[in-house]
Design an enzyme around this catalytic site. Structure first.
Site, short mmCIF file in Angstrom:
data_model
loop_
_atom_site.label_atom_id
_atom_site.label_comp_id
_atom_site.label_asym_id
_atom_site.label_seq_id
_atom_site.Cartn_x
_atom_site.Cartn_y
_atom_site.Cartn_z
N CYS A 57 0.84 -1.19 0.00
CA CYS A 57 0.00 0.00 0.00
C CYS A 57 0.88 1.24 0.00
O CYS A 57 2.11 1.15 0.03
CB CYS A 57 -0.92 0.01 1.23
SG CYS A 57 -0.01 0.01 2.79
N CYS A 60 3.45 1.63 2.70
CA CYS A 60 4.71 0.89 2.50
C CYS A 60 5.70 1.72 1.69
O CYS A 60 6.88 1.81 2.02
CB CYS A 60 4.43 -0.44 1.81
SG CYS A 60 3.41 -1.56 2.75
N CYS A 142 34.18 -20.16 -5.85
CA CYS A 142 35.29 -19.41 -6.46
C CYS A 142 34.78 -18.06 -6.98
O CYS A 142 35.44 -17.03 -6.82
CB CYS A 142 35.91 -20.21 -7.60
SG CYS A 142 36.58 -21.81 -7.11
N ASP A 648 1.52 -3.96 -28.86
CA ASP A 648 1.16 -2.71 -29.52
C ASP A 648 0.56 -3.08 -30.88
O ASP A 648 0.99 -4.06 -31.50
CB ASP A 648 2.40 -1.84 -29.69
CG ASP A 648 2.10 -0.57 -30.45
OD1 ASP A 648 1.13 0.10 -30.09
OD2 ASP A 648 2.83 -0.28 -31.41
N ASP A 868 7.67 -1.85 -31.09
CA ASP A 868 8.71 -1.66 -32.10
C ASP A 868 9.21 -0.23 -32.23
O ASP A 868 10.12 0.02 -33.01
CB ASP A 868 8.18 -2.10 -33.47
CG ASP A 868 7.10 -1.17 -34.00
OD1 ASP A 868 6.36 -0.59 -33.17
OD2 ASP A 868 6.99 -1.02 -35.23
N ASP A 872 6.99 3.15 -27.70
CA ASP A 872 6.78 1.94 -26.90
C ASP A 872 7.82 1.78 -25.80
O ASP A 872 7.65 0.92 -24.93
CB ASP A 872 6.83 0.69 -27.81
CG ASP A 872 5.74 0.68 -28.86
OD1 ASP A 872 4.62 1.11 -28.53
OD2 ASP A 872 6.01 0.26 -29.99
#
Length: 992
Positions: A57, A60, A142, A648, A868, A872
């Site tokens: 919420c 937080c 390692c 899209d 693309d 976007d």
């Protein structure tokens, strides 16, 4: 003159060179995708993003912000609840990334510093990234050891180490620490270290042929000193490597080659050194070293087993072995001598690595091998000495030490071969780059040059059947080019004048002249290699499990071995098992010791450490071969859990080639005049729909389709003065349309919203026509002139042929497809219905796509976004998995986690399917590694001996350990058989 055998290393600073410039010998290479999004600003501040888990919420998010702002050195902190991310700007001189993470965790939430998206160019404020080869790593412990030591060094900003590739990439401040200091720190940690490469524009590395003596070296130094712009150089006569730091504003690498070869009258020949060649030679060298050590150990071990198993059946030879020579038998001397060579000469590497690891407070596989072999060897020596002093001949186990080391070395050799197979993808990509190119110089003369010396603007000739040497534009000729090795598209592509070409692809038929536009690290091929390398360097979150297990594995195994020894020894001392169980001439101490040694040597943390990185390496290589570039193991892990895929519409689900299908007037205006008005208004717009309108109008007036090849907008501009009206006060209104003045009267071209805001009435006749267009999946564009709607254009963007099949395939896989578009609701629903998508978000502004993504993330679902274009990129960045399709734009690629090189929606399924199969393989690897250790350790400890009399000799345990890590790598290699689903198979995919 005979070549000089002395190592002639020179470091020469040219007079007048600035020391500061000479010191910058490394720059950003492979960790570009880890660079800060905004970097460090002019005030020395730094910005990072942190994934915060556990917020439910607004309270937080406020709590997290307060905790961050309370940290001394944090300038600003903002928390996005829906994205579960915190954006923090801080002073790196006062606070580190880890302090920010700890502050969030102290507030009661989980925190993870996010890898920062790639940028081009240098790291901010002189921060450099060097790539290093790290030899001797055997397990995740390692890796943890090296990363921990590097991160504690002053001036180190970030360190990433990959076990599968034996590579480390370190971001550091060269004013505080240098590459030699980093190499020394790696070696002090018990590993082999060497600097590999950099991509800085003011440094070049050559291989020089023709320098055989000190005089030749002095000639080379004189030639370099006479070249203006050379700041510093270093020459190693043994390797023939010449490092030059130069002023890029004064000269170029090609000028350096011409100057050095010309200044030496052709005596010296130079070739640019490819850093990947050195990396490949290191891999071959490591494999060769392991094979040599294994064969040496095997050849010395064969006599030991010959004496133990064969000689007792050959009386003459056996009597010689039993002959006393001093305090010991001849056979004991031979065994002791042979095993000592194996233990301390061939096995020296285990002691060196184990000692350095313990010195740095860490443990690894070398510690287990050293402990196990030393225990067996030490006991055997003590047994010999005890027998010489008392006359009691106790059994010795020299063969155990010898065979244990032999099998461990065999495992290491096979592991090197298998790990080499996992990096085949990069090797194949590197091999695509041609070695030479034909440079066209004045008067159409041609000169063959090293392809690494090509410069932007160079005119190059490409013959049929040869590789295109660099990214560029065709200036002359016509041919077909095979681009499958880069894009995964098998059909050759026709290339004519003004067409773009990609370096590394193959010219099939005609001769082409191209002008280089991108060279070096800027080419598509180099960017692909960089993405694959970065992905292989990354760590999937699931690997944290292996890292944790590795940190406690060796101490736990040693503790179990001690417990095993004292349990068996104590039980024997009180008579808990019969004396018949003891070996011939043996005692309870020897009996218990063999079990404890078997426990030490059979345990294998290597398999756990290799389970994830080897699978990720193979998957990224397989993806690259199929035109799917994956940016990291974390992206793979998220993609296999995708619940929603948001597409899209324009250019993703559709072909991105809008065309006018209908033009209707409503005022009696002639159609030609109407199209002339609309085209005049749209000629200044960059929108794809505007270009489609101009192209349609141009074709109507001139019956000319040349715009199809040259671009509608350019064609319109060329003829603007001849057929288009003069336009003034042009304004583009995003999401609405355009408006301007023609002959002093306003003209508006756009959607209903534009008309409504401008107070223009839409008649029922016009509205019905627009609705009819929208219900047939076409976009209706209204045109108003002087306050009256004069006509409507219907524009269609055809769907990609595979769209509906891919959507159905995703649904079969349990993934829910969603479509987002800025188009109106009717058109959006019509398109969605055609492809089979139920969930549609229409009339979404470009900036609102990210909000759509976040709305699906509210319940914790993993969301993928496929787009693309530049508009976007915010949504791609906001999504859990961003996929840039059709290679996308540069900005979209930077924001995406997957780059789909082909403009084909099938690759969306390929990306998800590959990620699922990869993580199925990773889980299988972990199950095998865990089951192996859980089952093998109790068996080695003798858990089955009381009931079934099953006992593993230490040398057998060593063989099992050696083969376990090899089997995990081979399991990962099975991913190389992956084949992407075909259209005929997609519909058969079912939810797993």
């Amino acid at each position: 003159m005979a070549p000089s055998r002395s190592r002639d290393v020179q470091l020469t600073s040219i007079a007048g060179a600035e020391d500061d410039d000479a010191g910058d010998l490394e720059e950003v290479r492979l960790l570009d995708s880890y660079d800060s999004r905004d970097g460090i600003d002019d005030g020395g501040m730094r910005r990072i993003q942190v994934r915060v888990t556990g917020m439910t919420c607004a309270a937080c998010s406020t709590s997290v912000e307060s905790a961050l702002c309370a940290v001394d050195g944090v300038i600003t902190a903002s928390v996005a609840l829906l994205q579960n991310k915190a954006d923090v700007v801080f002073n790196p001189a006062l606070v580190k990334d880890e302090d920010i993470k700890n502050a969030i965790e102290d507030a009661g939430f989980e925190a993870e510093i996010l890898p920062e998206p790639s940028t081009t160019g240098k790291m901010p404020h002189g921060t450099l990234v060097g790539q290093f080869i790290i030899g001797g790593m055997t397990c995740a412990a390692c890796v943890n050891s090296v990363e921990g030591i590097l991160r504690d060094l002053p001036g180190i900003k970030r360190a990433v180490v990959a076990l599968a590739t034996s590579l480390g990439e370190v971001e550091y401040d060269p004013s505080v620490i240098g590459k030699d200091d980093i190499v020394n720190a790696i070696e002090d940690a018990g590993f082999e270290g060497s600097f590999v490469q950099s991509s800085e524009q003011d440094k070049v590395v050559f291989e020089v042929v023709g320098v055989y003596s000190l005089i030749d070296t002095q000639v080379l130094e004189g030639v370099l000193g006479s070249i203006k712009g050379v700041r510093q150089f270093r020459f190693d006569q043994i390797s023939g490597q010449l490092d030059i730091v130069f002023d890029p504003e004064v000269l170029s690498p090609r000028y350096l080659v011409d100057g050095i070869e010309g200044g030496s009258n052709g005596k010296f020949k130079l070739r640019v050194r490819n850093p990947y060649t050195r990396m490949a030679s290191k891999d071959v060298e490591e494999s060769s070293t392991m094979f040599r050590l294994f064969m040496s150990s095997l050849l010395l071990s064969i006599p030991l087993f010959f004496m133990k198993l064969v000689c007792p059946h050959i009386p003459m030879i056996y009597s010689l072995l039993l002959r006393r020579c001093g305090p010991f038998l001849m056979g004991d001397w031979l065994k002791w001598g042979l095993v000592s060579i194996i233990q301390f000469v061939i096995g020296k590497r285990f002691y060196i690595a184990a000692t350095r690891a313990l010195k740095n407070g860490s443990t690894n596989m070398d510690v287990l091998v050293a402990v196990g072999t030393t225990a067996s060897y030490a006991y055997s020596v003590c047994a010999l000495l005890y027998g010489a002093l008392t006359g009691f001949r106790a059994p010795v186990y020299f063969e155990t030490s010898a065979m244990l080391i032999t099998f461990v070395l065999l495992g290491k050799y096979l592991e090197c071969l298998a790990k080499g197979k996992t990096s085949d993808a990069i090797k194949k990509l590197v091999e695509l780059a041609p070695a030479t190119a034909l440079l066209i110089i004045k008067d159409k003369e041609e000169k063959e040059i090293d392809s690494l010396l090509i410069q932007p603007g160079d005119m190059l000739k490409v013959l049929p059947g040869t590789k295109i040497p660099a990214d560029g534009i065709v200036t002359w000729g016509s041919s077909y080019v095979n681009e499958s090795m880069v894009t995964g598209e098998a059909v050759p592509v026709q290339k004519e004048v003004n067409a773009s070409v990609i370096g590394g692809t193959i010219n099939l038929h005609g001769v082409l002249h191209i002008q280089a536009t991108k060279v070096g690290s800027d080419t598509v091929l180099s960017q692909i290699i960089s993405l694959v390398e970065t992905a292989q360097m990354s760590k999937a979150p699931i690997q944290k499990f292996a890292d944790y297990v590795a940190s406690i594995f060796v101490p736990t195994v040693v503790s179990l071995a001690l417990l095993t020894f004292f349990s068996w020894y104590g039980a024997g001392s009180v008579g808990a098992y019969p004396e018949e169980w003891l070996p011939e001439n043996g005692n309870h101490f020897v009996f218990a010791l063999m079990f404890s040694i078997a426990v030490v040597v059979i345990a294998c943390p290597c398999a756990l450490g290799l389970a994830t990185p080897t699978a990720v390496m193979v998957a990224t290589g397989v993806g690259a071969n199929n035109g799917v570039l994956i940016k990291g193991g974390d992206a793979l892990e998220r993609a296999q859990m995708v619940k929603y895929v948001i597409f899209d519409k324009t250019g993703t689900l559709t072909q991105g080639k809008a065309s006018v299908t209908t033009a209707k007037t409503f005022t009696g205006m002639q159609r030609g005049e109407f199209l002339r008005l609309v085209a005049s208004a749209e000629a200044s717009s960059e929108h794809p729909l505007a270009q489609a309108i101009v192209e349609y109008a141009r074709h109507f007036h001139f019956f000319d389709d040349s715009s199809a090849s040259n671009g509608a907008q350019n064609g319109a501009k060329e003829l603007k003065s001849g057929w288009l009206f003069d336009v003034s006060d042009f304004i583009a209104l995003p999401g609405k349309g355009v408006q301007c003045l023609i002959d002093g009267k306003p003209i508006l071209v756009g959607n209903r919203k534009l008309m409504a805001e401008s107070g223009i009435d839409i008649s029922d006749e016009v509205e019905n026509f627009v609705v009819e267009l929208e219900e047939s999946a076409r976009t209706g564009v209204l045109v108003a002139y002087d306050g009256i709607v004069i006509g409507v254009l219907g524009i269609s963007d055809p769907l990609k042929r595979e769209a509906s099949v891919v959507i159905e395939g995703l649904q079969k896989m349990g993934v829910r497809p969603v479509m987002v578009t800025g188009d109106n609701r009717r058109t959006a629903r019509a398109v969605a219905k055609e492809v089979g998508i139920q969930d549609v978000r229409a009339e979404v502004m470009p900036a609102g796509k990210a909000d759509v993504v976040q709305s699906f993330q509210k319940d914790g679902s993993i969301v993928a976004m496929v787009g693309d274009g530049i508009n976007d990129s915010p949504a791609l960045a906001a999504a859990d998995v961003g996929m840039a399709i059709g290679a996308g734009t540069d900005i979209a690629i930077e924001a995406a986690d997957y780059v789909l090189m082909r403009n084909n929606l099938e690759d969306v399924i390929t990306a998800i399917d590959l990620s699922r199969k990869t993580f199925s393989r990773i889980r299988l690897n972990y199950v095998f590694a865990m089951v192996y250790n859980v089952v093998a350790i109790p068996v080695a400890a003798g858990a089955l001996y009381p009931s079934l009399r099953i006992k593993l000799p230490p040398w057998v345990a060593g063989a099992c350990m050696a083969l376990s890590s090899v089997s995990v790598v081979c399991s990962s290699l099975l991913l190389r058989r992956y084949r992407r689903p075909r259209l005929t198979q997609i519909l058969e995919i079912v939810v797993e």
